[in-house]
Design an enzyme around this catalytic site. Structure first.
Site, PDB file in Angstrom:
ATOM      1  N   CYS A   2       1.223   2.414   6.103  1.00 59.49           N
ATOM      2  CA  CYS A   2       1.495   3.672   5.438  1.00 59.49           C
ATOM      3  C   CYS A   2       0.556   3.786   4.237  1.00 59.49           C
ATOM      4  O   CYS A   2       0.189   2.793   3.625  1.00 59.49           O
ATOM      5  CB  CYS A   2       2.923   3.826   4.925  1.00 59.49           C
ATOM      6  SG  CYS A   2       4.159   3.702   6.222  1.00 59.49           S
ATOM      7  N   ARG A  27      -4.249   3.805   7.617  1.00 64.05           N
ATOM      8  CA  ARG A  27      -3.055   2.996   7.371  1.00 64.05           C
ATOM      9  C   ARG A  27      -1.855   3.432   8.212  1.00 64.05           C
ATOM     10  O   ARG A  27      -0.789   2.836   8.135  1.00 64.05           O
ATOM     11  CB  ARG A  27      -2.667   3.068   5.892  1.00 64.05           C
ATOM     12  CG  ARG A  27      -3.760   2.627   4.961  1.00 64.05           C
ATOM     13  CD  ARG A  27      -3.338   2.820   3.528  1.00 64.05           C
ATOM     14  NE  ARG A  27      -2.376   1.818   3.130  1.00 64.05           N
ATOM     15  CZ  ARG A  27      -2.685   0.649   2.611  1.00 64.05           C
ATOM     16  NH1 ARG A  27      -3.945   0.328   2.437  1.00 64.05           N
ATOM     17  NH2 ARG A  27      -1.757  -0.198   2.265  1.00 64.05           N
ATOM     18  N   TRP A  74       3.123   4.937   9.123  1.00 60.23           N
ATOM     19  CA  TRP A  74       3.147   4.085  10.308  1.00 60.23           C
ATOM     20  C   TRP A  74       4.601   3.651  10.435  1.00 60.23           C
ATOM     21  O   TRP A  74       5.125   2.950   9.571  1.00 60.23           O
ATOM     22  CB  TRP A  74       2.224   2.882  10.129  1.00 60.23           C
ATOM     23  CG  TRP A  74       2.127   2.047  11.357  1.00 60.23           C
ATOM     24  CD1 TRP A  74       1.305   2.255  12.434  1.00 60.23           C
ATOM     25  CD2 TRP A  74       2.868   0.856  11.653  1.00 60.23           C
ATOM     26  NE1 TRP A  74       1.496   1.274  13.377  1.00 60.23           N
ATOM     27  CE2 TRP A  74       2.449   0.407  12.928  1.00 60.23           C
ATOM     28  CE3 TRP A  74       3.842   0.131  10.978  1.00 60.23           C
ATOM     29  CZ2 TRP A  74       2.976  -0.733  13.531  1.00 60.23           C
ATOM     30  CZ3 TRP A  74       4.369  -1.000  11.584  1.00 60.23           C
ATOM     31  CH2 TRP A  74       3.933  -1.422  12.847  1.00 60.23           C
ATOM     32  N   ASN A 100       5.446   2.743   0.679  1.00 60.79           N
ATOM     33  CA  ASN A 100       4.695   1.926   1.624  1.00 60.79           C
ATOM     34  C   ASN A 100       5.311   0.546   1.574  1.00 60.79           C
ATOM     35  O   ASN A 100       5.305  -0.085   0.511  1.00 60.79           O
ATOM     36  CB  ASN A 100       3.222   1.885   1.195  1.00 60.79           C
ATOM     37  CG  ASN A 100       2.440   0.768   1.886  1.00 60.79           C
ATOM     38  OD1 ASN A 100       2.738   0.412   3.017  1.00 60.79           O
ATOM     39  ND2 ASN A 100       1.450   0.223   1.205  1.00 60.79           N
ATOM     40  N   GLY A 101       5.851   0.092   2.708  1.00 61.44           N
ATOM     41  CA  GLY A 101       6.454  -1.239   2.718  1.00 61.44           C
ATOM     42  C   GLY A 101       7.773  -1.211   3.458  1.00 61.44           C
ATOM     43  O   GLY A 101       7.997  -0.338   4.304  1.00 61.44           O
ATOM     44  N   GLU A 506     -10.786 -11.916  22.259  1.00 61.14           N
ATOM     45  CA  GLU A 506     -11.156 -10.714  21.504  1.00 61.14           C
ATOM     46  C   GLU A 506     -11.486  -9.559  22.466  1.00 61.14           C
ATOM     47  O   GLU A 506     -11.102  -8.410  22.214  1.00 61.14           O
ATOM     48  CB  GLU A 506     -12.336 -11.047  20.579  1.00 61.14           C
ATOM     49  CG  GLU A 506     -12.906  -9.908  19.772  1.00 61.14           C
ATOM     50  CD  GLU A 506     -11.920  -9.235  18.811  1.00 61.14           C
ATOM     51  OE1 GLU A 506     -10.795  -9.714  18.633  1.00 61.14           O
ATOM     52  OE2 GLU A 506     -12.286  -8.183  18.252  1.00 61.14           O
ATOM     53  N   LYS A 510      -9.508  -6.021  22.389  1.00 56.66           N
ATOM     54  CA  LYS A 510     -10.182  -4.723  22.206  1.00 56.66           C
ATOM     55  C   LYS A 510      -9.758  -3.762  23.313  1.00 56.66           C
ATOM     56  O   LYS A 510      -9.461  -2.597  23.063  1.00 56.66           O
ATOM     57  CB  LYS A 510     -11.713  -4.857  22.238  1.00 56.66           C
ATOM     58  CG  LYS A 510     -12.376  -5.473  21.051  1.00 56.66           C
ATOM     59  CD  LYS A 510     -12.337  -4.649  19.788  1.00 56.66           C
ATOM     60  CE  LYS A 510     -11.121  -4.963  18.987  1.00 56.66           C
ATOM     61  NZ  LYS A 510     -11.218  -5.863  17.893  1.00 56.66           N
ATOM     62  N   GLU A 513      -6.003  -2.608  22.933  1.00 57.28           N
ATOM     63  CA  GLU A 513      -5.603  -1.743  21.825  1.00 57.28           C
ATOM     64  C   GLU A 513      -6.172  -0.343  21.926  1.00 57.28           C
ATOM     65  O   GLU A 513      -5.540   0.601  21.473  1.00 57.28           O
ATOM     66  CB  GLU A 513      -5.899  -2.375  20.467  1.00 57.28           C
ATOM     67  CG  GLU A 513      -7.335  -2.627  20.165  1.00 57.28           C
ATOM     68  CD  GLU A 513      -7.523  -3.352  18.836  1.00 57.28           C
ATOM     69  OE1 GLU A 513      -6.657  -3.299  17.974  1.00 57.28           O
ATOM     70  OE2 GLU A 513      -8.577  -3.988  18.683  1.00 57.28           O
ATOM     71  N   HIS A 529      -4.004 -23.230  36.408  1.00 58.32           N
ATOM     72  CA  HIS A 529      -2.680 -23.759  36.057  1.00 58.32           C
ATOM     73  C   HIS A 529      -1.625 -22.661  36.023  1.00 58.32           C
ATOM     74  O   HIS A 529      -0.601 -22.796  35.361  1.00 58.32           O
ATOM     75  CB  HIS A 529      -2.750 -24.484  34.711  1.00 58.32           C
ATOM     76  CG  HIS A 529      -3.670 -25.658  34.742  1.00 58.32           C
ATOM     77  ND1 HIS A 529      -3.401 -26.795  35.463  1.00 58.32           N
ATOM     78  CD2 HIS A 529      -4.898 -25.842  34.201  1.00 58.32           C
ATOM     79  CE1 HIS A 529      -4.413 -27.641  35.338  1.00 58.32           C
ATOM     80  NE2 HIS A 529      -5.336 -27.079  34.581  1.00 58.32           N
ATOM     81  N   LYS A 628      -4.877   0.472  10.611  1.00 61.11           N
ATOM     82  CA  LYS A 628      -5.990  -0.414  10.261  1.00 61.11           C
ATOM     83  C   LYS A 628      -5.551  -1.526   9.315  1.00 61.11           C
ATOM     84  O   LYS A 628      -6.122  -2.601   9.313  1.00 61.11           O
ATOM     85  CB  LYS A 628      -7.076   0.442   9.603  1.00 61.11           C
ATOM     86  CG  LYS A 628      -8.332  -0.292   9.255  1.00 61.11           C
ATOM     87  CD  LYS A 628      -9.286  -0.306  10.416  1.00 61.11           C
ATOM     88  CE  LYS A 628     -10.460  -1.215  10.202  1.00 61.11           C
ATOM     89  NZ  LYS A 628     -10.893  -1.850  11.448  1.00 61.11           N
TER      90      LYS A 628
HETATM   91  C1  F6R Z   1      -7.881  -5.525  16.091  1.00 58.50           C
HETATM   92  C2  F6R Z   1      -7.494  -5.441  14.721  1.00 58.50           C
HETATM   93  C3  F6R Z   1      -6.303  -6.194  14.250  1.00 58.50           C
HETATM   94  C4  F6R Z   1      -6.616  -6.855  12.902  1.00 58.50           C
HETATM   95  C5  F6R Z   1      -5.361  -7.508  12.323  1.00 58.50           C
HETATM   96  C6  F6R Z   1      -5.657  -8.246  11.040  1.00 58.50           C
HETATM   97  O1  F6R Z   1      -8.989  -4.750  16.370  1.00 58.50           O
HETATM   98  O2  F6R Z   1      -8.126  -4.764  13.967  1.00 58.50           O
HETATM   99  O3  F6R Z   1      -5.888  -7.145  15.174  1.00 58.50           O
HETATM  100  O4  F6R Z   1      -7.617  -7.799  13.101  1.00 58.50           O
HETATM  101  O5  F6R Z   1      -4.404  -6.522  12.077  1.00 58.50           O
HETATM  102  O6  F6R Z   1      -6.225  -7.394  10.091  1.00 58.50           O
HETATM  103  P1  F6R Z   1      -6.989  -7.950   8.829  1.00 58.50           P
HETATM  104  O7  F6R Z   1      -8.245  -8.574   9.298  1.00 58.50           O
HETATM  105  O8  F6R Z   1      -7.227  -6.752   7.978  1.00 58.50           O
HETATM  106  O9  F6R Z   1      -6.088  -8.954   8.200  1.00 58.50           O
END
Ligand code: F6R
Length: 633
Positions: A2, A27, A74, A100-101, A506, A510, A513, A529, A628
């Site tokens: 948020c 956010r 969020w 926020n929280g 990774e 990607k 998400e 396995h 983000k």
């Molecule tokens: C994936 C992604 C998330 C962040 C995770 C940690 O693309 O962006 O998995 O990597 O939320 O975020 P940070 O690096 O900001 O702690």
């Protein structure tokens, strides 16, 4: 998560709040809302979904109100519906709050307030706050702030003392139209200082267009903003002397520059990001013959490294994947046993304390609640212990001015520039470079590899930006074409081994998400396995096969998948006859030494996820349910 903003001054608040919220949409974007005060009453407008919905609603409400608060959500407690959107108000609509929280004790408070006659209209934890403040405002206040300038400040402070959890607040009241009260308790909040106007926000990009003079609040602080100035108090009510500092950032005007999405632009920025990191981290005067100093200049004091016996890394999501590559290079180059933990797990089941341990928190945003809490816990449980157990904390972040920056005394700045796409791309590659630099610095100091070997790796690193450039366009053309075949695909498997296993994870993350396709990353040798049972002609397998210690192994693991009818896509050099025979498709990657290959192999996987999602018409930069910056537990 948020984002919250606030404004008090002489201009009309609405547009300032909206433009701030635009910068904070990373956010959360489930709903948005603003509340302003005009002619003695609060106008509150909220809308479900992205900010443009709120913007179009606000076209009908033109108000010159010079005070207001805003929120982009969020969802944590309650569905992403308009009735759960912030700001929330008390029953008499005299107090409005954005938060926020998470308010952890909201259930008890809600029951208590309901019993006292408050009517709740949302499912959120936040709604208890305006009810509580309104109630306290009605009671005759017994000042807890010496020489209290305002009953409103008093009431908010008293309410805050009843709240448990991690939160940041901005609060306005129709009865106090010249006051904006803001609070920080384990969630970020900065105050911006203008000329006769003041701002607050969860993050600096929301206010940097108006002022560069900012004051980040510390945990346990409350501030009263009026058109005349800003007063900061601690929760004990003691006034604190605080001065804003000047941010040396240009206004972060982030544009797509002709790319369809920020994510694609950020993928293309990666050669430049690697160059910037290398420029910052490598000592240009160093060579194997002239090696009196380290080839690496991270600016970290030597006592951080002294007698190091272990490294403990905490991180989440993509940063956790970068940490796994970090573990590989720290162990293989510097010879230091390294553990990587999910911060969200570590904080509730920490490993037993080990001596002479460097604790590293990796977080691009510097705001991830779990990572901050895990680091905070390490600081706490190591404090007061004998010297060898004391906390040595290092942060790796793209936002040195973030909450992480306040928590750790040493940092590696990943220099990637603001990343707007919710899916991390360029910040991941920058984290990898930070880990290579750290491992090389330690390897030099511990003499765990020869100067000749150091030189070879550094030469390879210097070549990487050109290697990425050489790969990017041809890979993108190939992938754009390839994804036509996956219009109906619902599952993908990504395989890798050794240093490329984290890249398989990774690649799968990607894809999940941004395309909402189920994907698993697996160590190639583990397929037999169990997970091999998933394979058939409908499940494509993407295998990362780079020449080196596990190349032949990955090729034979890929054969096993092929024998189960899977379509096989190789992320592998183009000119290998054996690979050409095994893979149905090859996304070609330039041959580099295995140790550096993750920097090159991750990029086609980012492009694959991007093009699959873009072809499906999905919102690549703001995928559903994500944000983000994950500032809640
Ligand atoms: C994936 C992604 C998330 C962040 C995770 C940690 O693309 O962006 O998995 O990597 O939320 O975020 P940070 O690096 O900001 O702690």
């Amino acid at each position: 998560m948020c984002g919250i903003v606030g404004y008090i001054g002489t201009q009309a608040a609405t547009e300032i709040l909206l433009s701030g919220l635009e910068k904070l949409e990373y956010r959360g974007y489930d709903s948005a809302g603003i509340a302003t005060i005009w002619e003695g009453k609060i106008d509150c407008v909220r809308a479900k979904g992205k900010l443009y919905n709120l913007r179009s609603k606000l076209e009908q409400l033109e108000t010159p109100a010079p005070i207001g608060i805003g929120h982009t959500r969020w969802a944590t407690h309650g569905k992403p519906e308009e009735y759960n959107a912030h700001p929330h108000m008390d029953s008499s609509k005299q107090v409005a709050v954005v938060q926020n929280g998470i308010i952890e004790n909201y259930r008890e408070l809600r029951e208590k307030l309901k019993a006292e006659g408050c009517q709740f209209v949302s499912d959120t934890d936040t709604e208890v706050i305006p009810h509580l403040i309104a109630k306290l405002l009605k009671e005759s206040p017994s000042p807890s702030v010496p020489f209290s300038p305002s009953p409103f400040l008093e009431a908010v402070l008293k309410a805050v003392k009843e709240l448990e959890g991690a939160f940041a607040l901005a609060v306005i009241s129709a009865d106090y139209p010249d006051e904006l009260i803001v609070v920080r308790q384990q969630a970020p909040l900065v105050i911006g200082f203008g000329q006769g106007e003041f701002f607050c926000a969860s993050d600096t990009p929301a206010i940097i267009g108006y002022t560069r003079a900012v004051l980040p609040l510390e945990n346990g602080e409350i501030a009263r903003l009026t058109p005349l100035g800003v007063e900061v108090y601690n929760f004990a009510g003691v006034r604190l002397k605080k001065h804003p500092r000047l941010l040396n950032l240009n206004p972060m005007i982030v544009e797509k520059q002709g790319f369809k999405h920020f994510m694609l632009k950020e993928i293309y920025e990666q050669p430049g990001v690697v160059r910037a990191c290398l420029e910052a981290y490598l000592n240009n005067d160093w060579n194997a013959e002239n090696s009196a100093e380290s080839p690496i200049k991270l600016g970290l004091p030597r006592e951080l490294y002294a007698d190091l016996e272990q490294i403990q890394i905490v991180a989440c999501g993509t940063s956790w994947h970068a940490a796994l590559v970090g573990k590989y290079v720290l162990e293989q180059l510097a010879g230091i046993p390294t553990q990587v933990q999910y911060a969200s797990e570590f904080r509730y089941a920490p490993s037993p304390l080990t001596a002479n341990t460097l604790v590293i928190g990796v977080t691009q945003s510097g705001e991830t609640a779990d990572t901050l809490a895990a680091l905070g816990m390490e600081k706490e449980r190591r404090s007061g212990k004998e010297a060898k157990y004391q906390a040595r904390l290092l942060g790796i972040t793209n936002r040195p001015e973030s909450s992480l920056g306040h928590m750790v005394s040493h940092m590696i700045n990943t220099m990637a520039g603001i990343e707007v796409g919710v899916a991390a791309t360029k910040t991941f590659v920058a984290q990898l470079i930070a880990f290579y630099a750290l491992a090389l610095d330690l390897a030099y100091l511990r003499e765990s590899i020869s100067h000749q070997r150091l030189q070879e790796i550094i030469n390879g690193l210097r070549q990487i930006p050109r290697d990425i450039e050489a790969n990017l366009e041809s890979q993108e053309r190939y992938i754009e074409h390839l994804v036509h075949d996956f219009a109906e695909t619902t599952d993908f498997i990504f395989l890798g081994r050794g240093i490329n296993f984290p890249i398989a994870l990774e690649g799968a993350l990607k894809l999940k998400e941004i395309s909402y396709i189920h994907a698993e990353g697996y160590p190639a040798g583990e397929m037999k396995h169990g997970p091999i049972a998933l394979l058939d002609a409908k499940v494509p397998v993407v295998a990362i096969a780079m020449p080196g210690s596990v190349y032949e192994k990955v090729l034979s693991n890929s054969q096993e998948a092929k024998a189960r009818d899977s379509r096989l896509i190789g992320v592998t050099p183009a000119n290998d006859g054996e690979a050409a025979e095994i893979f149905d498709n090859i996304i070609p990657v330039k041959v580099v030494e295995e140790l550096l290959s993750p920097i090159l192999t991750v990029i086609p996987l980012q492009l694959l996820a991007y093009h699959i999602a873009a072809r499906r018409g999905l919102d690549v930069d703001q995928p559903r349910n994500l944000a983000k910056s994950v500032t809640v537990e």
